[in-house]
Design an enzyme around this catalytic site. Structure first.
Site, PDB file in Angstrom:
ATOM      1  N   HIS A 242      23.177  14.645 -58.854  1.00  0.00           N
ATOM      2  CA  HIS A 242      23.926  14.087 -57.714  1.00  0.00           C
ATOM      3  C   HIS A 242      23.864  15.332 -56.919  1.00  0.00           C
ATOM      4  O   HIS A 242      23.668  16.607 -57.038  1.00  0.00           O
ATOM      5  CB  HIS A 242      25.030  13.504 -57.877  1.00  0.00           C
ATOM      6  CG  HIS A 242      26.123  14.208 -58.532  1.00  0.00           C
ATOM      7  ND1 HIS A 242      26.621  14.187 -59.673  1.00  0.00           N
ATOM      8  CD2 HIS A 242      26.698  15.117 -58.154  1.00  0.00           C
ATOM      9  CE1 HIS A 242      27.351  14.866 -60.079  1.00  0.00           C
ATOM     10  NE2 HIS A 242      27.389  15.396 -58.983  1.00  0.00           N
TER      11      HIS A 242
HETATM   12  C1  T46 Z   1      29.717  17.733 -60.476  1.00  0.00           C
HETATM   13  C2  T46 Z   1      29.237  18.257 -61.796  1.00  0.00           C
HETATM   14  C3  T46 Z   1      28.930  19.816 -61.922  1.00  0.00           C
HETATM   15  C4  T46 Z   1      37.166  11.643 -62.072  1.00  0.00           C
HETATM   16  O1  T46 Z   1      37.501  10.508 -62.340  1.00  0.00           O
HETATM   17  N1  T46 Z   1      37.368  12.778 -61.571  1.00  0.00           N
HETATM   18  C5  T46 Z   1      36.962  13.719 -61.220  1.00  0.00           C
HETATM   19  O2  T46 Z   1      37.272  14.898 -60.873  1.00  0.00           O
HETATM   20  C6  T46 Z   1      35.504  13.926 -61.597  1.00  0.00           C
HETATM   21  C7  T46 Z   1      34.763  15.512 -61.525  1.00  0.00           C
HETATM   22  C8  T46 Z   1      35.156  13.011 -62.364  1.00  0.00           C
HETATM   23  N2  T46 Z   1      35.610  11.982 -62.438  1.00  0.00           N
HETATM   24  C9  T46 Z   1      34.913  10.642 -63.357  1.00  0.00           C
HETATM   25  C10 T46 Z   1      33.798  10.035 -62.428  1.00  0.00           C
HETATM   26  C11 T46 Z   1      32.916   9.508 -63.573  1.00  0.00           C
HETATM   27  O3  T46 Z   1      33.479   8.395 -64.180  1.00  0.00           O
HETATM   28  O4  T46 Z   1      34.437  11.390 -64.420  1.00  0.00           O
HETATM   29  C12 T46 Z   1      33.445  10.505 -64.997  1.00  0.00           C
HETATM   30  C13 T46 Z   1      32.276  11.407 -65.195  1.00  0.00           C
HETATM   31  O5  T46 Z   1      31.716  11.958 -63.846  1.00  0.00           O
HETATM   32  P1  T46 Z   1      30.084  12.280 -63.611  1.00  0.00           P
HETATM   33  O6  T46 Z   1      29.347  11.285 -64.130  1.00  0.00           O
HETATM   34  O7  T46 Z   1      30.091  12.567 -62.064  1.00  0.00           O
HETATM   35  O8  T46 Z   1      30.250  13.777 -64.401  1.00  0.00           O
HETATM   36  P2  T46 Z   1      28.985  14.751 -64.231  1.00  0.00           P
HETATM   37  O9  T46 Z   1      29.072  15.965 -65.386  1.00  0.00           O
HETATM   38  O10 T46 Z   1      27.661  14.297 -64.056  1.00  0.00           O
HETATM   39  O11 T46 Z   1      29.139  15.694 -62.784  1.00  0.00           O
HETATM   40  C14 T46 Z   1      30.360  16.322 -62.764  1.00  0.00           C
HETATM   41  C15 T46 Z   1      31.136  16.064 -61.456  1.00  0.00           C
HETATM   42  O12 T46 Z   1      31.513  14.594 -61.590  1.00  0.00           O
HETATM   43  C16 T46 Z   1      30.304  16.267 -60.157  1.00  0.00           C
HETATM   44  O13 T46 Z   1      30.990  16.371 -58.975  1.00  0.00           O
HETATM   45  O14 T46 Z   1      29.189  18.389 -59.311  1.00  0.00           O
HETATM   46  O15 T46 Z   1      30.035  17.703 -62.827  1.00  0.00           O
END
Ligand code: T46
Length: 136
Positions: free
Chosen positions: A51
């Site tokens: 993303h």
């Molecule tokens: C990024 C990369 C480097 C929250 O509730 N609060 C938060 O501050 C974050 C970061 C995530 N979440 C929730 C949203 C999803 O339900 O945690 C879950 C996993 O998030 P995501 O699928 O976006 O995780 P990654 O590892 O793909 O991405 C993360 C960050 O979300 C993103 O901003 O830049 O790490």
């Protein structure tokens, strides 16, 4: 002006019965830190990220293990491997990023310029390309 896609963030590493690294604004982190999150025990081999953010700026460190980061600004793609706590990278807005090759031992730490907001995410690649190419 063409913005650099890969910007490393080097932080001090103090040897003191182990090692202590620190990062503070504005010396190493060029924004006010509004949020900190960390990723532990990722599923081995499963990519994360995929993303871009509309406004949030981030600095990502790999505290343990390694991660292969793919950064893409819509015109150019670069890959780097992070494997030491004193060297992080900037993830600027409108940069598609993927975190690859992690295993259960990998620990990532991320410092972010904004509070969590799902509306700040661009998760559709075609939408990302359209936005990135209009703004760079
Ligand atoms: C990024 C990369 C480097 C929250 O509730 N609060 C938060 O501050 C974050 C970061 C995530 N979440 C929730 C949203 C999803 O339900 O945690 C879950 C996993 O998030 P995501 O699928 O976006 O995780 P990654 O590892 O793909 O991405 C993360 C960050 O979300 C993103 O901003 O830049 O790490």
């Amino acid at each position: 002006m063409v913005k650099k896609l890969v910007k490393f963030v080097k932080v001090p590493k103090i040897k003191d019965d182990g090692f202590l690294c620190f990062a503070q604004n504005p010396d190493q982190i060029p924004f006010e830190i509004k949020r900190v999150y960390y990723i532990t025990s990722p599923v081995a081999g499963l990519p994360r990220g995929k993303h871009a953010h509309k406004k949030t700026r981030q600095v990502l460190f790999c505290l343990k293990g390694k991660v292969r980061m793919v950064l893409n600004n819509g015109r150019k793609k670069s890959e780097i491997v992070l494997s030491s706590p004193e060297k992080g990278i900037m993830i600027e807005p409108k940069t598609w990023h993927e975190m690859l090759d992690m295993n259960e031992n990998t620990v990532l730490l991320v410092l972010a310029s904004k509070r969590y907001d799902p509306k700040d995410y661009i998760r559709n690649y075609d939408e990302f390309l359209r936005i990135a190419r209009t703004h760079t």
